[in-house]
Motif scaffolding. Sequence first.
Motif, PDB file in Angstrom:
ATOM      1  N   SER A  31       0.705  -1.456  -0.084  1.00 56.07           N
ATOM      2  CA  SER A  31       0.118  -0.057   0.040  1.00 56.07           C
ATOM      3  C   SER A  31       0.710   1.405  -0.031  1.00 56.07           C
ATOM      4  CB  SER A  31      -1.038   0.245   1.189  1.00 56.07           C
ATOM      5  OG  SER A  31      -0.314   0.252   2.357  1.00 56.07           O
ATOM      6  N   ALA A  33       3.721   3.744  -1.882  1.00 57.27           N
ATOM      7  CA  ALA A  33       4.562   4.103  -2.906  1.00 57.27           C
ATOM      8  C   ALA A  33       5.842   4.151  -2.196  1.00 57.27           C
ATOM      9  CB  ALA A  33       4.341   5.669  -3.335  1.00 57.27           C
ATOM     10  N   THR A  52       4.340   3.576  -7.697  1.00 61.69           N
ATOM     11  CA  THR A  52       3.203   3.758  -6.875  1.00 61.69           C
ATOM     12  C   THR A  52       2.982   2.370  -6.345  1.00 61.69           C
ATOM     13  OG1 THR A  52       2.240   3.484  -8.788  1.00 61.69           O
ATOM     14  CG2 THR A  52       2.420   5.882  -8.180  1.00 61.69           C
ATOM     15  N   TYR A  53       1.914   2.447  -5.487  1.00 63.60           N
ATOM     16  CA  TYR A  53       1.454   1.078  -4.649  1.00 63.60           C
ATOM     17  C   TYR A  53       0.808   0.181  -5.389  1.00 63.60           C
ATOM     18  CZ  TYR A  53      -3.065   4.087  -4.517  1.00 63.60           C
ATOM     19  OH  TYR A  53      -4.268   4.410  -4.923  1.00 63.60           O
ATOM     20  N   TYR A  54       0.647  -0.861  -4.822  1.00 59.43           N
ATOM     21  CA  TYR A  54       0.028  -1.917  -5.351  1.00 59.43           C
ATOM     22  C   TYR A  54       0.648  -2.588  -6.521  1.00 59.43           C
ATOM     23  CZ  TYR A  54      -3.489  -1.018  -2.001  1.00 59.43           C
ATOM     24  OH  TYR A  54      -3.912  -0.993  -0.855  1.00 59.43           O
ATOM     25  N   SER A  58       2.627   3.160 -11.783  1.00 61.21           N
ATOM     26  CA  SER A  58       3.128   4.412 -12.590  1.00 61.21           C
ATOM     27  C   SER A  58       4.757   4.303 -11.778  1.00 61.21           C
ATOM     28  CB  SER A  58       2.391   5.540 -11.742  1.00 61.21           C
ATOM     29  OG  SER A  58       1.041   5.724 -12.573  1.00 61.21           O
ATOM     30  N   THR A 102       1.370   7.632   1.437  1.00 58.11           N
ATOM     31  CA  THR A 102       0.033   8.147   0.159  1.00 58.11           C
ATOM     32  C   THR A 102      -0.234   7.136  -0.910  1.00 58.11           C
ATOM     33  OG1 THR A 102       0.786  10.469   0.786  1.00 58.11           O
ATOM     34  CG2 THR A 102      -0.448  10.187  -1.399  1.00 58.11           C
ATOM     35  N   GLY A 103       0.783   6.629  -1.466  1.00 56.50           N
ATOM     36  CA  GLY A 103       0.809   5.587  -2.067  1.00 56.50           C
ATOM     37  C   GLY A 103       0.743   5.629  -3.823  1.00 56.50           C
ATOM     38  N   TYR A 104       0.149   7.050  -4.009  1.00 56.66           N
ATOM     39  CA  TYR A 104       0.071   7.302  -5.467  1.00 56.66           C
ATOM     40  C   TYR A 104       0.662   8.475  -5.697  1.00 56.66           C
ATOM     41  CZ  TYR A 104      -3.554  10.073  -3.428  1.00 56.66           C
ATOM     42  OH  TYR A 104      -4.177  11.203  -2.706  1.00 56.66           O
ATOM     43  N   GLY A 105       0.813   9.102  -7.058  1.00 55.10           N
ATOM     44  CA  GLY A 105       1.547  10.396  -7.540  1.00 55.10           C
ATOM     45  C   GLY A 105       2.845  10.167  -7.647  1.00 55.10           C
TER      46      GLY A 105
END
Length: 126
Positions: A31, A33, A52-54, A58, A102-105
């Motif tokens: 989960s 990043a 990024t996560y998972y 990205s 945060t995981g994303y971005g």
Amino acid sequence: QVQLVESGGGLVQAGGSLRLSCAASGLTFRSYAMGWFRQAPGKEREFVARITYYDGGSRYYADSVKGRFTISRDNAKNTLYLQMNSLKPEDTAVYYCAGDSTGYGGASYSRAYNYWGQGTQVTVSS
């Protein structure tokens, strides 16, 4: 307790390759990043790459490493990787992995990251 432990650094000739690993524990790795940063002597810490996560859909790279470095993750092993090819003397630095809840971005600034490893030295000789 969260731990990020880097390994795989060493001394390599220019043009060579290394693969860095970062073993994570104490957090829900999939989960997060994850990123790689580096710091050369006398210089500020700089962003290298982020995934990024998972499924790591990205990936982001600093211009200086784009096309030479590849970031990847294995969530089953709670491990982050950085494959570094065509190494140059200017890649010499201590390399750090870091985790961002945060995981994303595409955050490339160090304050976005919650956890840091202790670093592994990469030295590229000319």
